[in-house]
Design a protein around this motif. Structure first.
Motif, PDB file in Angstrom:
ATOM      1  N   PRO A   8      -8.216   2.755 -15.852  1.00 31.32           N
ATOM      2  CA  PRO A   8      -7.262   1.805 -15.257  1.00 31.32           C
ATOM      3  C   PRO A   8      -6.377   1.097 -16.273  1.00 31.32           C
ATOM      4  N   GLU A   9      -6.822   1.014 -17.532  1.00 29.07           N
ATOM      5  CA  GLU A   9      -5.990   0.395 -18.569  1.00 29.07           C
ATOM      6  C   GLU A   9      -4.664   1.131 -18.741  1.00 29.07           C
ATOM      7  N   PHE A  10      -4.630   2.405 -18.345  1.00 30.09           N
ATOM      8  CA  PHE A  10      -3.439   3.221 -18.545  1.00 30.09           C
ATOM      9  C   PHE A  10      -2.560   3.276 -17.290  1.00 30.09           C
TER      10      PHE A  10
ATOM     11  N   THR B  41       0.032   3.099  -5.826  1.00 36.20           N
ATOM     12  CA  THR B  41      -1.069   2.227  -5.429  1.00 36.20           C
ATOM     13  C   THR B  41      -2.181   2.384  -6.450  1.00 36.20           C
ATOM     14  N   GLU B  42      -2.720   1.269  -6.918  1.00 37.20           N
ATOM     15  CA  GLU B  42      -3.788   1.303  -7.910  1.00 37.20           C
ATOM     16  C   GLU B  42      -5.139   1.408  -7.217  1.00 37.20           C
ATOM     17  N   GLU B  43      -5.986   2.282  -7.717  1.00 41.22           N
ATOM     18  CA  GLU B  43      -7.327   2.480  -7.181  1.00 41.22           C
ATOM     19  C   GLU B  43      -8.343   2.129  -8.267  1.00 41.22           C
TER      20      GLU B  43
ATOM     21  N   MET C  77       7.922  -1.181  -6.476  1.00 39.67           N
ATOM     22  CA  MET C  77       6.705  -0.389  -6.581  1.00 39.67           C
ATOM     23  C   MET C  77       5.568  -1.323  -6.175  1.00 39.67           C
ATOM     24  N   SER C  78       4.457  -0.768  -5.715  1.00 35.86           N
ATOM     25  CA  SER C  78       3.419  -1.643  -5.165  1.00 35.86           C
ATOM     26  C   SER C  78       2.469  -2.163  -6.230  1.00 35.86           C
ATOM     27  N   PHE C  79       3.004  -2.794  -7.289  1.00 42.59           N
ATOM     28  CA  PHE C  79       2.166  -3.503  -8.236  1.00 42.59           C
ATOM     29  C   PHE C  79       2.961  -4.702  -8.733  1.00 42.59           C
TER      30      PHE C  79
ATOM     31  N   THR D 169       2.334  -7.699  -7.603  1.00 38.48           N
ATOM     32  CA  THR D 169       2.466  -8.569  -6.438  1.00 38.48           C
ATOM     33  C   THR D 169       1.449  -9.687  -6.445  1.00 38.48           C
ATOM     34  N   GLY D 170       0.590  -9.732  -7.443  1.00 35.57           N
ATOM     35  CA  GLY D 170      -0.464 -10.728  -7.476  1.00 35.57           C
ATOM     36  C   GLY D 170      -1.783 -10.194  -6.961  1.00 35.57           C
ATOM     37  N   HIS D 171      -1.755  -8.985  -6.381  1.00 37.38           N
ATOM     38  CA  HIS D 171      -2.979  -8.422  -5.839  1.00 37.38           C
ATOM     39  C   HIS D 171      -3.943  -7.985  -6.942  1.00 37.38           C
ATOM     40  N   HIS D 172      -3.412  -7.569  -8.077  1.00 37.11           N
ATOM     41  CA  HIS D 172      -4.294  -7.141  -9.159  1.00 37.11           C
ATOM     42  C   HIS D 172      -4.913  -8.363  -9.828  1.00 37.11           C
TER      43      HIS D 172
END
Length: 277
Positions: free
Chosen positions: A12-14, A31-33, A117-119, A121-124
């Motif tokens: 995930p770091e990448f 989308t991040e998984e 793009m879906s990142f 947004t504060g969700h991470h």
């Protein structure tokens, strides 16, 4: 037109790096998984050879595997809206929402973020932690620099917290454009966003620098950030790395005259506030 869903299994770091790489060859949404990243591109632009070329550049740096499939044609904007829920950060004092969500007058800080793009947004976890740490940093009448601004969320919050001037940059033009759009949505006219890197950042001195990027870039660039910091007590807020990376990040910071004054952890991710001494 149909879309291709590319599923990447990577460290995930990448994730941010691969989003940037894939964005360059036409991927529109991510989308991040927990185990990597999903990326979406129209069928006519998909090239397995192009994906392989990107993968080869990172062999040995992270485990990599991928698969892909064709998705039926959908209204992707509608799908995104269905899956994008407002989030709360900083113990409920900050709410991040899109323009199609209703405002909540009970929340002190209401941030409007429409991501391309879906990142960002504060969700991470990393973004929400930086928002939380910003609440404890005095922004009133301060000059702030947002490194790798993405959607502009951290710059916008800095402005809302009373910063007199905020600069931000991102290596990707679509990110810089998205940041500008979100600044307008939030009526933040004291924010200036450009495309670029720290290498071509104009010579200015800042009270606060925000950098939510990744471990490798932070390890490399923290000494450069210090060149843009005012004398003590200027502060640097960083995230984008895991808890077990804190010691390495702190060692680099110590070498350039920074001391750790606050940390936050969430689901193994970490964020740290450093202060110039």
């Amino acid at each position: 037109m149909n879309y291709i869903e590319l599923k990447l299994t990577i460290n995930p770091e990448f994730s941010d790096i691969f989003m940037a790489e894939l964005g360059e060859i036409g991927y529109e949404t991510f989308t991040e998984e927990n185990d990597g990243l999903n990326a979406y591109i129209t069928e006519d632009l998909f090239s397995e050879n192009a994906v392989d070329e990107i993968m080869e550049r990172y062999l040995g740096m992270t485990p990599i595997s991928y698969s892909y499939k064709t998705l039926e044609k959908k209204n992707w904007n509608e799908e995104w809206e269905k899956n994008y829920e407002p989030i709360l950060a900083a113990n409920g004092r900050v709410r991040v929402r899109a323009s199609f969500h209703e405002a909540d007058s009970n929340i002190p800080y209401d941030l409007l973020i429409n991501p391309k793009m879906s990142f960002g947004t504060g969700h991470h976890e990393t973004t929400s932690m930086v928002l939380s740490l910003q609440m404890n940093v005095n922004h009133e009448d301060k000059k702030v620099l947002d490194v790798g601004c993405g959607t502009g969320i951290l710059a916008i919050f800095a402005s809302k917290l009373g910063a007199s001037y905020v600069a931000g940059f991102d290596i990707e033009e679509w990110a810089a454009e998205n940041s500008r759009e979100n600044c307008q949505l939030n009526n933040c006219d004291n924010i200036v966003i450009r495309q670029g890197t720290i290498e071509d950042e104009p010579a200015e001195q800042y009270d606060i620098i925000l950098a939510n990027i990744n471990r490798n870039i932070l390890m490399r660039d923290i000494p450069k950030y210090v060149e843009f910091m005012k004398p003590a007590p200027a502060q640097l807020v960083v995230s984008g790395f895991y808890q077990h990376d804190i010691e390495d990040i702190e060692n680099v910071a110590k070498e350039v005259g920074l001391k750790k004054i606050q940390t936050e952890n969430k689901n193994n991710w970490a964020a740290v506030v450093f202060e110039r001494v």
